[in-house]
Design a protein around this motif. Structure first.
Motif, PDB file in Angstrom:
ATOM      1  N   VAL A  77     -28.047  -2.306   0.542  1.00  0.00           N
ATOM      2  CA  VAL A  77     -27.989  -1.722   1.871  1.00  0.00           C
ATOM      3  C   VAL A  77     -26.583  -1.989   2.421  1.00  0.00           C
ATOM      4  O   VAL A  77     -26.079  -3.105   2.321  1.00  0.00           O
ATOM      5  CB  VAL A  77     -29.068  -2.363   2.774  1.00  0.00           C
ATOM      6  CG1 VAL A  77     -28.922  -1.872   4.204  1.00  0.00           C
ATOM      7  CG2 VAL A  77     -30.446  -2.080   2.227  1.00  0.00           C
ATOM      8  N   PRO A  78     -25.923  -0.967   2.983  1.00  0.00           N
ATOM      9  CA  PRO A  78     -24.572  -1.184   3.500  1.00  0.00           C
ATOM     10  C   PRO A  78     -24.553  -2.310   4.527  1.00  0.00           C
ATOM     11  O   PRO A  78     -25.491  -2.457   5.311  1.00  0.00           O
ATOM     12  CB  PRO A  78     -24.230   0.156   4.154  1.00  0.00           C
ATOM     13  CG  PRO A  78     -25.120   1.149   3.493  1.00  0.00           C
ATOM     14  CD  PRO A  78     -26.376   0.406   3.161  1.00  0.00           C
ATOM     15  N   PRO A  79     -23.475  -3.107   4.547  1.00  0.00           N
ATOM     16  CA  PRO A  79     -23.381  -4.201   5.507  1.00  0.00           C
ATOM     17  C   PRO A  79     -23.182  -3.692   6.934  1.00  0.00           C
ATOM     18  O   PRO A  79     -23.334  -4.443   7.888  1.00  0.00           O
ATOM     19  CB  PRO A  79     -22.166  -4.995   5.035  1.00  0.00           C
ATOM     20  CG  PRO A  79     -21.340  -4.007   4.285  1.00  0.00           C
ATOM     21  CD  PRO A  79     -22.309  -3.048   3.666  1.00  0.00           C
ATOM     22  N   ALA A 114     -16.788   2.266   4.794  1.00  0.00           N
ATOM     23  CA  ALA A 114     -17.472   1.225   5.569  1.00  0.00           C
ATOM     24  C   ALA A 114     -18.592   0.577   4.770  1.00  0.00           C
ATOM     25  O   ALA A 114     -18.791  -0.636   4.833  1.00  0.00           O
ATOM     26  CB  ALA A 114     -18.035   1.825   6.856  1.00  0.00           C
ATOM     27  N   ALA A 115     -19.331   1.368   4.010  1.00  0.00           N
ATOM     28  CA  ALA A 115     -20.471   0.848   3.249  1.00  0.00           C
ATOM     29  C   ALA A 115     -20.026  -0.079   2.122  1.00  0.00           C
ATOM     30  O   ALA A 115     -20.757  -0.987   1.742  1.00  0.00           O
ATOM     31  CB  ALA A 115     -21.292   1.997   2.676  1.00  0.00           C
ATOM     32  N   GLU A 116     -18.840   0.141   1.618  1.00  0.00           N
ATOM     33  CA  GLU A 116     -18.353  -0.662   0.502  1.00  0.00           C
ATOM     34  C   GLU A 116     -17.518  -1.849   0.964  1.00  0.00           C
ATOM     35  O   GLU A 116     -17.061  -2.640   0.153  1.00  0.00           O
ATOM     36  CB  GLU A 116     -17.546   0.222  -0.446  1.00  0.00           C
ATOM     37  CG  GLU A 116     -18.416   1.268  -1.113  1.00  0.00           C
ATOM     38  CD  GLU A 116     -17.639   2.293  -1.895  1.00  0.00           C
ATOM     39  OE1 GLU A 116     -16.384   2.319  -1.810  1.00  0.00           O
ATOM     40  OE2 GLU A 116     -18.280   3.084  -2.589  1.00  0.00           O
ATOM     41  N   PHE A 117     -17.325  -1.988   2.276  1.00  0.00           N
ATOM     42  CA  PHE A 117     -16.479  -3.040   2.826  1.00  0.00           C
ATOM     43  C   PHE A 117     -17.336  -4.181   3.332  1.00  0.00           C
ATOM     44  O   PHE A 117     -18.208  -3.993   4.158  1.00  0.00           O
ATOM     45  CB  PHE A 117     -15.638  -2.476   3.972  1.00  0.00           C
ATOM     46  CG  PHE A 117     -14.753  -3.499   4.621  1.00  0.00           C
ATOM     47  CD1 PHE A 117     -13.632  -3.979   3.979  1.00  0.00           C
ATOM     48  CD2 PHE A 117     -15.048  -3.978   5.879  1.00  0.00           C
ATOM     49  CE1 PHE A 117     -12.821  -4.924   4.580  1.00  0.00           C
ATOM     50  CE2 PHE A 117     -14.238  -4.917   6.489  1.00  0.00           C
ATOM     51  CZ  PHE A 117     -13.121  -5.388   5.836  1.00  0.00           C
ATOM     52  N   GLU A 118     -17.108  -5.364   2.841  1.00  0.00           N
ATOM     53  CA  GLU A 118     -17.786  -6.563   3.342  1.00  0.00           C
ATOM     54  C   GLU A 118     -16.881  -7.150   4.414  1.00  0.00           C
ATOM     55  O   GLU A 118     -15.799  -7.642   4.138  1.00  0.00           O
ATOM     56  CB  GLU A 118     -18.006  -7.566   2.214  1.00  0.00           C
ATOM     57  CG  GLU A 118     -18.731  -8.816   2.640  1.00  0.00           C
ATOM     58  CD  GLU A 118     -20.209  -8.589   2.977  1.00  0.00           C
ATOM     59  OE1 GLU A 118     -20.758  -9.418   3.709  1.00  0.00           O
ATOM     60  OE2 GLU A 118     -20.778  -7.606   2.513  1.00  0.00           O
ATOM     61  N   SER A 119     -17.311  -7.076   5.645  1.00  0.00           N
ATOM     62  CA  SER A 119     -16.512  -7.522   6.775  1.00  0.00           C
ATOM     63  C   SER A 119     -16.174  -9.006   6.671  1.00  0.00           C
ATOM     64  O   SER A 119     -17.038  -9.814   6.367  1.00  0.00           O
ATOM     65  CB  SER A 119     -17.278  -7.262   8.068  1.00  0.00           C
ATOM     66  OG  SER A 119     -16.631  -7.878   9.141  1.00  0.00           O
ATOM     67  N   PRO A 120     -14.930  -9.379   6.978  1.00  0.00           N
ATOM     68  CA  PRO A 120     -14.586 -10.799   6.975  1.00  0.00           C
ATOM     69  C   PRO A 120     -15.366 -11.571   8.032  1.00  0.00           C
ATOM     70  O   PRO A 120     -15.523 -12.766   7.931  1.00  0.00           O
ATOM     71  CB  PRO A 120     -13.096 -10.826   7.274  1.00  0.00           C
ATOM     72  CG  PRO A 120     -12.654  -9.450   7.486  1.00  0.00           C
ATOM     73  CD  PRO A 120     -13.803  -8.524   7.267  1.00  0.00           C
ATOM     74  N   ALA A 121     -15.874 -10.884   9.033  1.00  0.00           N
ATOM     75  CA  ALA A 121     -16.654 -11.552  10.071  1.00  0.00           C
ATOM     76  C   ALA A 121     -18.151 -11.474   9.802  1.00  0.00           C
ATOM     77  O   ALA A 121     -18.944 -11.899  10.621  1.00  0.00           O
ATOM     78  CB  ALA A 121     -16.359 -10.916  11.423  1.00  0.00           C
ATOM     79  N   GLY A 122     -18.515 -10.905   8.664  1.00  0.00           N
ATOM     80  CA  GLY A 122     -19.926 -10.724   8.332  1.00  0.00           C
ATOM     81  C   GLY A 122     -20.611 -12.026   7.964  1.00  0.00           C
ATOM     82  O   GLY A 122     -20.007 -13.096   7.945  1.00  0.00           O
TER      83      GLY A 122
END
Length: 146
Positions: free
Chosen positions: A88-90, A56-64
């Motif tokens: 900082v994790p997203p 989760a910390a390394e994933f940049e959400s497409p909705a972010g």
């Protein structure tokens, strides 16, 4: 301002709390543990939850906030900071529901590297998920590491 042990004891005071951990998500090591473990071993629980937190910390959400508009060129990860390990994790927290319980993982922002998280395991019948999220957020802000 609570240290690790005090923080975990406060987390165990949540309604329905069965176990609590402070984990380094880069190494998978438990920095502290209290209560029971869903798999019978605190270190295994820490390692397994660290894998989930790391993903989760390394994933940049497409909705972010850095998401590109449909049809636009992909956002450059270097420009958004998604590729930086010290960023900082997203994700603020994670909630995993099972048939018997809830697992709430809350990332802790620290002055040095922000690579730790609080994890609480709640009984599904007696736990209060909303209260756990709020209290873990408060604990994460007040936690003193060092």
């Amino acid at each position: 301002m609570p240290g690790i042990d005090e923080c975990l004891l406060e987390a165990m005071g949540l309604p329905g709390a069965r176990g609590a951990w402070l984990v380094d998500w880069t190494s998978g090591l438990a920095l502290g543990a209290a209560g029971e473990s869903p798999v019978g071993d605190h270190e295994t629980t820490a390692a397994e939850s660290a894998e989930l937190a790391r993903a989760a910390a390394e994933f940049e959400s497409p909705a972010g906030p850095h998401a590109s508009a449909p049809g636009a060129a992909p956002t450059d990860p270097a420009a958004t900071g998604a590729a930086r390990a010290d960023a900082v994790p997203p994700v603020e927290d994670l909630i995993v529901t099972t048939r018997a319980g809830y697992h709430v993982i809350r990332f802790v922002e620290t002055a040095f590297d922000s690579s730790v998280f609080l994890h609480v395991w709640l009984d599904r019948n007696t736990g209060n998920l909303a209260l756990a999220r709020m209290r873990l957020g408060d604990l994460a802000e007040r936690l003193v590491l060092g």
